[in-house]
Design an enzyme around this catalytic site. Structure first.
Site, PDB file in Angstrom:
ATOM      1  N   PHE A  24       0.463  -1.456  -0.171  1.00  0.00           N
ATOM      2  CA  PHE A  24      -0.018  -0.160  -0.124  1.00  0.00           C
ATOM      3  C   PHE A  24       1.057   1.369   0.187  1.00  0.00           C
ATOM      4  O   PHE A  24       1.138   1.614   1.079  1.00  0.00           O
ATOM      5  CB  PHE A  24      -0.829  -0.506   1.096  1.00  0.00           C
ATOM      6  CG  PHE A  24      -2.115   0.556   0.964  1.00  0.00           C
ATOM      7  CD1 PHE A  24      -2.429   1.277   0.183  1.00  0.00           C
ATOM      8  CD2 PHE A  24      -2.766   1.372   2.774  1.00  0.00           C
ATOM      9  CE1 PHE A  24      -3.770   2.464   0.153  1.00  0.00           C
ATOM     10  CE2 PHE A  24      -3.486   2.062   2.711  1.00  0.00           C
ATOM     11  CZ  PHE A  24      -4.225   2.982   1.261  1.00  0.00           C
ATOM     12  N   HIS A  25       0.862   1.535  -1.245  1.00  0.00           N
ATOM     13  CA  HIS A  25       2.372   2.929  -1.333  1.00  0.00           C
ATOM     14  C   HIS A  25       1.605   3.771  -1.804  1.00  0.00           C
ATOM     15  O   HIS A  25       0.303   4.157  -1.623  1.00  0.00           O
ATOM     16  CB  HIS A  25       3.162   2.043  -2.807  1.00  0.00           C
ATOM     17  CG  HIS A  25       2.984   1.948  -4.003  1.00  0.00           C
ATOM     18  ND1 HIS A  25       2.955   3.195  -5.115  1.00  0.00           N
ATOM     19  CD2 HIS A  25       1.995   1.375  -4.387  1.00  0.00           C
ATOM     20  CE1 HIS A  25       2.185   2.931  -4.934  1.00  0.00           C
ATOM     21  NE2 HIS A  25       2.012   1.418  -5.944  1.00  0.00           N
ATOM     22  N   LEU A  26       2.728   5.230  -2.021  1.00  0.00           N
ATOM     23  CA  LEU A  26       1.908   6.601  -1.605  1.00  0.00           C
ATOM     24  C   LEU A  26       0.999   6.934  -3.299  1.00  0.00           C
ATOM     25  O   LEU A  26       0.502   7.524  -2.583  1.00  0.00           O
ATOM     26  CB  LEU A  26       3.684   7.346  -2.387  1.00  0.00           C
ATOM     27  CG  LEU A  26       3.226   8.698  -2.337  1.00  0.00           C
ATOM     28  CD1 LEU A  26       2.339   9.892  -1.340  1.00  0.00           C
ATOM     29  CD2 LEU A  26       4.755   9.873  -2.722  1.00  0.00           C
ATOM     30  N   ILE A  29      -2.140   5.097  -1.566  1.00  0.00           N
ATOM     31  CA  ILE A  29      -2.144   5.741  -0.025  1.00  0.00           C
ATOM     32  C   ILE A  29      -2.951   7.361  -0.608  1.00  0.00           C
ATOM     33  O   ILE A  29      -4.255   7.755   0.374  1.00  0.00           O
ATOM     34  CB  ILE A  29      -1.489   5.329   0.871  1.00  0.00           C
ATOM     35  CG1 ILE A  29      -1.191   4.791   1.259  1.00  0.00           C
ATOM     36  CG2 ILE A  29      -1.255   7.050   1.272  1.00  0.00           C
ATOM     37  CD1 ILE A  29       0.413   4.682   2.396  1.00  0.00           C
ATOM     38  N   ASP A  98      -3.332  -1.346  -9.163  1.00  0.00           N
ATOM     39  CA  ASP A  98      -2.089  -1.042  -8.949  1.00  0.00           C
ATOM     40  C   ASP A  98      -1.037  -1.521 -10.383  1.00  0.00           C
ATOM     41  O   ASP A  98      -1.309  -3.586  -9.622  1.00  0.00           O
ATOM     42  CB  ASP A  98      -2.021  -1.140  -7.127  1.00  0.00           C
ATOM     43  CG  ASP A  98      -0.653  -0.192  -6.856  1.00  0.00           C
ATOM     44  OD1 ASP A  98       0.221   0.428  -7.848  1.00  0.00           O
ATOM     45  OD2 ASP A  98       0.547  -1.205  -7.159  1.00  0.00           O
TER      46      ASP A  98
END
Ligand code: PEP
Ligand code: MG
Length: 608
Positions: A24-26, A29, A98
């Site tokens: 769960f990256h930038l 998020i 993603d």
């Protein structure tokens, strides 16, 4: 939010699982926090005993959530239930959208030199040039901007980049959201620097370590407006850049220099810097690179994943030969992207595009698509229900680019629930109300979509395709429904063909019946593989064997039994190792993502 409602309302919570390989990256998020922010209730995320504000990008990032991690979202106060439901839906969609970085296959070129450094490929290609170590200069200028103004200006710049850049624009949006979350916690530049230092130290040694460069990037942007500019110095002659890391914002400038290749020590193949290097097509590796003589010519071979620091004459010759092949191949593919595609045995193959919104239709045109083989219409329905005008306008814009268009009706439902409609909770969402089944459960939405499509078609030739069809009855009912919509709004649909996606295995056994009623077929290999193997396409640990003969056998059966045109629009259509087999099976139309068009055409031209 009033204290009263906080104390007297019960908190509601749900558990979410990170299913993307990238964690769960930038970027996800930032989108998640943007959805959470407008809700008046308190929303928190908890993981391993740490609880943070889920509306804040910076604190959410500090949880360092990786694939397989389960975390809890709790909402309390006004609209808590609704917020939780919407966030759950948002999170699942974000995880699905993603994209994983595909493993890049290595080649093996035999080099003589023994000064070889092994690395990891960011972007394929070869560079032969002197090495150059990263250098920067700090320039101090007079300015009377306040920190708040500098942050505001930086956010405006990021917003502009988001709207004006062609590729990977969500990186800028994510950086803007990150800056917005930091803004609320600081009053001075020193406080901002300290907060960034603390946030970065929390990411050290986690899978999200590569996002540290995004923090540094936004800090430099703010510092620039406060008079402290960092200028990177580049040579005028060709060079291979050796650096610890680069900031995402430096890649665009870098691509305008004489750079031939880049070797970074401290990034990851998923970092924003790496994504932008790939987007710019700069051959690049992740590798250690101590004490390499700057004046000497080195070889960066991002096909074999090595850096040759003291190449022999033979090594240079080999690398040069491979470089020439690359140059020829790219020039060839790109210069011929508008040409028709014929195999060596003179069979004409059509290459269409899978389009996901208005911008990608424009890109598809520029990249040489001959039409749209799959228009995914879900983009219109993501946040809130689109109006008839909004839908019609988007379809008109997209339709204006090509003569051949296949538009797919809404393919949500099940796991991809729409936040603004009430769908029953299902135990097996992939086997639930999805795609064409929405005609039964949500006729109003389908009526409005068909109304908009028919209106935008304005008497032109168009193909309308239904997704997730599993029975003849479903198709017949949807087509009757479509005819009634046309009648109701007095729209002419004589020029419209109706077909189906083949993505549910039952269709393979019903092809005789479907031949009687459909105008065309398009094989959705992503879902077809999922249902053939009973493995969720987004499953965190189970994988579908990519080149399984089962999928090719299914395609062969379809091609043999179908007596209406068949195309392929799943991911398989753009895979270089699958294209020859698909052509051998008799497929004559491939629909791939816009960026894959030139290369797919070239693969076809080389096919015997
Ligand atoms: C497919 O399933 O192969 C397909 C093209 O549709 P989507 O990926 O949009 O489900
Ligand atoms: Mg599908």
């Amino acid at each position: 939010m009033g204290l009263f409602s906080l104390f007297f309302s019960k908190p509601v919570s749900t558990e979410l699982t990170v299913t993307s390989d990238n964690g769960f990256h930038l970027r996800p998020i930032a989108k998640f926090a943007a959805v959470a922010k407008p809700y008046p209730c308190k929303i928190e995320a908890s993981f391993k005993g740490k609880t943070v504000d889920a509306k804040n990008v910076n604190t959410l990032l500090s949880l360092s959530l990786e694939k397989g991690n389960h975390f809890k979202i709790t909402a309390q106060g006004k609209q808590a239930q609704e917020a939780l439901k919407v966030l759950q839906h948002t999170f699942i969609t974000l995880m699905q959208d993603d994209k994983e970085v595909k493993k890049i296959q290595k080649e093996q070129i035999a080099y003589e030199s023994d000064s070889v450094i092994e690395g990891q490929i960011i972007c394929k290609g070869i560079a032969i040039s002197p090495a150059y170590y990263y250098q920067e200069k700090r320039i101090q200028k007079e300015t009377n901007m306040t920190l708040a103004e500098a942050i505001e200006k930086s956010m405006q710049e990021l917003e502009t980049l988001y709207h004006t850049q062609k590729d990977h624009t969500d990186i800028y949006l994510a950086q803007k959201e990150l800056l917005a979350s930091l803004q609320t916690e600081v009053k001075t530049l020193l406080e901002l620097e300290k907060l960034i230092e603390k946030s970065c130290s929390e990411l050290l040694d986690t899978k999200l370590e590569a996002k540290i460069s995004d923090y540094h990037d936004i800090l430099q942007r703010v510092q620039k407006h406060l008079g402290l500019e960092t200028k990177v110095l580049f040579p005028k002659t060709p060079f291979i850049l050796l650096a610890n890391d680069m900031l995402p914002s430096q890649i665009e400038k870098l691509s305008q220099t004489a750079v031939q290749g880049v070797v970074l020590r401290e990034t990851s193949v998923n970092s924003h810097t790496a994504i932008l290097l790939r987007g710019a097509g700069i051959p690049s590796l992740i590798a250690a690179h101590d004490k390499i003589g700057e004046a000497t010519e080195i070889i960066l071979d991002a096909h074999s994943s090595v850096l040759i620091t003291k190449p022999t004459n033979n090594d240079l010759q080999r690398a040069n030969k491979r470089l020439e092949e690359d140059i020829k191949q790219t020039r060839n593919a790109s210069s011929k992207r508008f040409d028709p595609v014929i195999t060596q045995s003179r069979k004409k193959i059509k290459v269409l595009a899978n389009v996901t919104d208005v911008n990608s239709a424009t890109l598809a045109k520029e990249e040489g698509a001959e039409g749209i083989g799959l228009l995914r219409t879900e983009f219109l329905f993501k946040e809130e229900k689109p109006t008839l005008e909004e839908q019609t306008d988007a379809y008109e814009k997209i339709f204006s680019h090509f003569d051949e268009i296949t538009v797919r009706t809404l393919d949500v439902g099940g796991d991809k629930a729409l936040p603004y409609i009430d769908l029953p909770k299902e135990n097996n969402p992939f086997l639930g109300i999805r795609g064409i089944r929405l005609f039964q459960t949500h006729p109003q939405i389908m009526e409005e979509q068909l109304h908009a499509i028919f209106k935008a078609s304005n008497n032109r030739f168009l193909k309308v395709m239904f997704p997730m069809v599993s029975t003849v009855k479903e198709f017949n009912e949807a087509k009757t429904f479509a005819k009634k919509v046309a009648q109701k709004y007095q729209l002419n649909i004589e020029h419209i063909q109706f077909g189906i996606m083949i993505e549910v295995p039952s269709v393979l056994f019903l092809l005789d019946a479907f031949n009687e009623i459909v105008d065309f077929y398009s094989i959705g290999t992503n879902d077809l593989a999922q249902y053939l193997f009973a493995i969720e396409r987004t499953h965190p640990t189970l994988y579908i064997e990519e080149n399984s003969s089962v999928l090719f056998d299914a395609i062969e059966t379809i091609v043999k039994k179908a007596d209406k045109p068949v195309s392929i629009c799943g991911e398989l259509a753009g895979k270089s190792n699958a294209i020859p087999q698909l052509l051998d099976l008799g497929i004559t139309t491939l629909s791939v993502s816009p960026k894959q068009i030139a290369q797919t055409k070239e693969e076809i031209r080389n096919h015997v």
